[in-house]
Write a protein that holds these residues in place. Structure first.
Motif, PDB file in Angstrom:
ATOM      1  N   SER A  97      35.056  38.023  53.548  1.00 15.12           N
ATOM      2  CA  SER A  97      35.932  36.859  53.355  1.00 15.12           C
ATOM      3  C   SER A  97      35.176  35.643  52.830  1.00 15.12           C
ATOM      4  N   LYS A  98      33.865  35.568  53.124  1.00 16.40           N
ATOM      5  CA  LYS A  98      33.064  34.431  52.632  1.00 16.40           C
ATOM      6  C   LYS A  98      32.871  34.500  51.121  1.00 16.40           C
ATOM      7  N   LYS A  99      33.070  35.684  50.547  1.00 18.27           N
ATOM      8  CA  LYS A  99      32.888  35.853  49.103  1.00 18.27           C
ATOM      9  C   LYS A  99      34.202  35.800  48.323  1.00 18.27           C
ATOM     10  N   ILE A 100      35.312  35.703  49.042  1.00 15.90           N
ATOM     11  CA  ILE A 100      36.617  35.630  48.382  1.00 15.90           C
ATOM     12  C   ILE A 100      36.961  34.158  48.147  1.00 15.90           C
ATOM     13  N   PRO A 101      37.309  33.781  46.917  1.00 10.70           N
ATOM     14  CA  PRO A 101      37.692  32.386  46.667  1.00 10.70           C
ATOM     15  C   PRO A 101      38.819  31.966  47.602  1.00 10.70           C
ATOM     16  N   LYS A 102      38.756  30.733  48.091  1.00 17.90           N
ATOM     17  CA  LYS A 102      39.747  30.224  49.056  1.00 17.90           C
ATOM     18  C   LYS A 102      41.178  30.420  48.548  1.00 17.90           C
TER      19      LYS A 102
END
Length: 259
Positions: free
Chosen positions: A106-111
């Motif tokens: 999730s930290k690598k998925i754009p907000k």
């Protein structure tokens, strides 16, 4: 001669970089056509790379599928580091060989993509469980133990129950076989699914708390110790959701007791 718009529509039907259509259309001297050809080739290349990435992230699951184990739950948590709010864990069972485009740590998925992928996981998952341990539990038993409790709660809510657990860097005292994977949310699709479910769930909780406790910027910082959050603490003091076992809040509490 076909219009560029018609050629653009034709290009969308091509899914193979080796397609003879590329060679045929490449004879068209118009710059607009050449631009669309290169654009479509880049799109196909990106799609192939995404398929390969997802295949790689299924390697742990595939090993288990080969052993006849199909109900595999990915387990992850969000919220170990914040100064306020709960730790949230999620457990997700995806269908066999399920590939969700864009699913990653999730930290690598754009907000801006969080909700879209969160919804895709919800739509495709066989089962989802969520566990939440609030700041009072965290202060009582510490963040590590609270994380394990949240994970156990999330797993207990799965229906059907899993045959195996893939967990992000954690071992749980449960009668279910399990594999602990370092940086699991970046290496297992099941754990990545749990990661985005936990992340969006916790972000929504913190946005709600931002309404209840304005002035700390919880909707933006999710309880982490940003400058605005620390500024709010200095001006307004503690809220009911702050973790008193975490610094600098622990020192603030000690100082207030002394005074």
């Amino acid at each position: 001669m076909a219009t560029i718009k018609e050629i653009k529509e034709l290009l969308t039907t091509i899914t193979d970089l080796e397609s003879s259509l590329f060679e045929e259309l490449g004879k068209d001297p118009r710059a607009g056509v050449q631009k669309e050809i290169q654009k479509r080739k880049r799109e196909i290349q990106a799609e192939l790379e995404e398929i390969n990435r997802l295949e790689t992230m299924l390697r742990y699951e595939k090993e288990l599928y080969a052993e006849g184990i199909n109900l595999i739950a990915g387990v992850d948590e969000v919220g170990r580091g914040p100064l306020a709010g709960p730790v949230v864990a999620a457990a997700v069972i995806l269908p066999k060989d399920c590939k969700i485009k864009g699913l990653n740590d999730s930290k690598k998925i754009p907000k801006k993509k969080h909700m879209e992928i969160f919804q895709a996981v919800k739509n495709q998952a066989l089962a989802i469980g969520i566990g939440i341990m609030d700041n009072h539990v965290i202060d009582q038993v510490n963040i590590y133990e609270s994380t394990k409790l949240a994970m156990k709660e999330a797993i207990s809510k799965l229906e059907p129950q899993p045959q195996h657990l893939l967990i992000d860097a954690m071992k749980l005292d449960l009668p279910i076989s399990q594999t602990s994977i370092i940086k699991g949310d970046a290496n297992s699709l099941s754990i990545a699914a749990a990661s985005i479910i936990a992340k969006v769930t916790r972000d929504e909780l913190m946005a709600h708390y931002d309404q209840e406790f304005p002035g700390y910027d919880f909707a933006q910082n999710a309880g982490y110790g940003t400058a605005k959050h620390l500024e709010g603490l200095a001006k307004l003091g503690l809220t009911a959701i702050h973790r008193t076992s975490f610094e600098p809040i622990k020192s603030m509490v000690a100082t207030s007791k002394e005074n």
